[in-house]
Design a protein around this motif. Structure first.
Motif, mmCIF file in Angstrom:
data_model
loop_
_atom_site.group_PDB
_atom_site.id
_atom_site.type_symbol
_atom_site.label_atom_id
_atom_site.label_comp_id
_atom_site.label_asym_id
_atom_site.label_seq_id
_atom_site.Cartn_x
_atom_site.Cartn_y
_atom_site.Cartn_z
ATOM 1 N N ARG A 1 36.500 46.686 31.998
ATOM 2 C CA ARG A 1 36.520 46.820 33.464
ATOM 3 C C ARG A 1 35.830 45.631 34.134
ATOM 4 N N ILE B 1 38.026 42.556 33.904
ATOM 5 C CA ILE B 1 39.208 42.630 34.769
ATOM 6 C C ILE B 1 38.819 42.280 36.200
ATOM 7 N N PHE B 2 37.681 42.795 36.656
ATOM 8 C CA PHE B 2 37.245 42.476 38.021
ATOM 9 C C PHE B 2 36.926 40.993 38.171
ATOM 10 N N SER C 1 47.865 42.516 40.666
ATOM 11 C CA SER C 1 47.791 43.975 40.593
ATOM 12 C C SER C 1 48.119 44.498 39.204
ATOM 13 N N TYR D 1 45.017 44.827 37.018
ATOM 14 C CA TYR D 1 44.181 45.974 37.394
ATOM 15 C C TYR D 1 44.851 47.296 37.020
ATOM 16 N N SER E 1 43.413 49.991 34.179
ATOM 17 C CA SER E 1 43.081 51.326 34.679
ATOM 18 C C SER E 1 43.860 52.391 33.920
#
Length: 110
Positions: free
Chosen positions: A48, A51-52, A58, A61, A65
């Motif tokens: 996570r 990824i940020f 998109s 992300y 997720s």
């Protein structure tokens, strides 16, 4: 394939391999890590965070997720293999930061 370290060092090694040209090695190490450490939280947290920092669109992300949410919905015999296979589409620690992160860091350093 086992990692050379354990705990946080093993997670760092896995994401370093993802960021380089060693994604198959990272997948093998992920599977080995999860077989030795049944809690996926350290891997999920690192995925996570990266990824940020390093995601560009998109799809980056959405994919991460979906993988991290679906992990717990799978039958236990499939979970570790599912997460290990997903590393081929995650961001590694060697990937460049996205432009928003670069601009934010530059603003703090100005």
């Amino acid at each position: 394939m086992p990692t050379t370290g354990s705990g946080a060092a093993a997670v760092e090694e896995i994401f370093a391999d993802i960021g380089g040209s060693h994604r198959l090695s990272a997948a093998r190490k992920t599977l080995g890590f999860l077989q030795q450490n049944p809690d996926p939280k350290p891997l999920a947290d690192a995925a996570r965070r990266l990824i940020f920092l390093k995601g560009h669109d998109s799809h980056d992300y959405k994919f991460s997720s979906a993988v991290l949410e679906d992990y717990h919905q799978l039958a236990p015999p499939w979970r570790d293999r599912f997460l290990a296979a997903s590393v081929f589409n995650l961001k590694g620690s060697g990937a460049p930061d996205n432009e928003l992160v670069k601009r934010t860091r530059a603003a703090f350093n100005a």
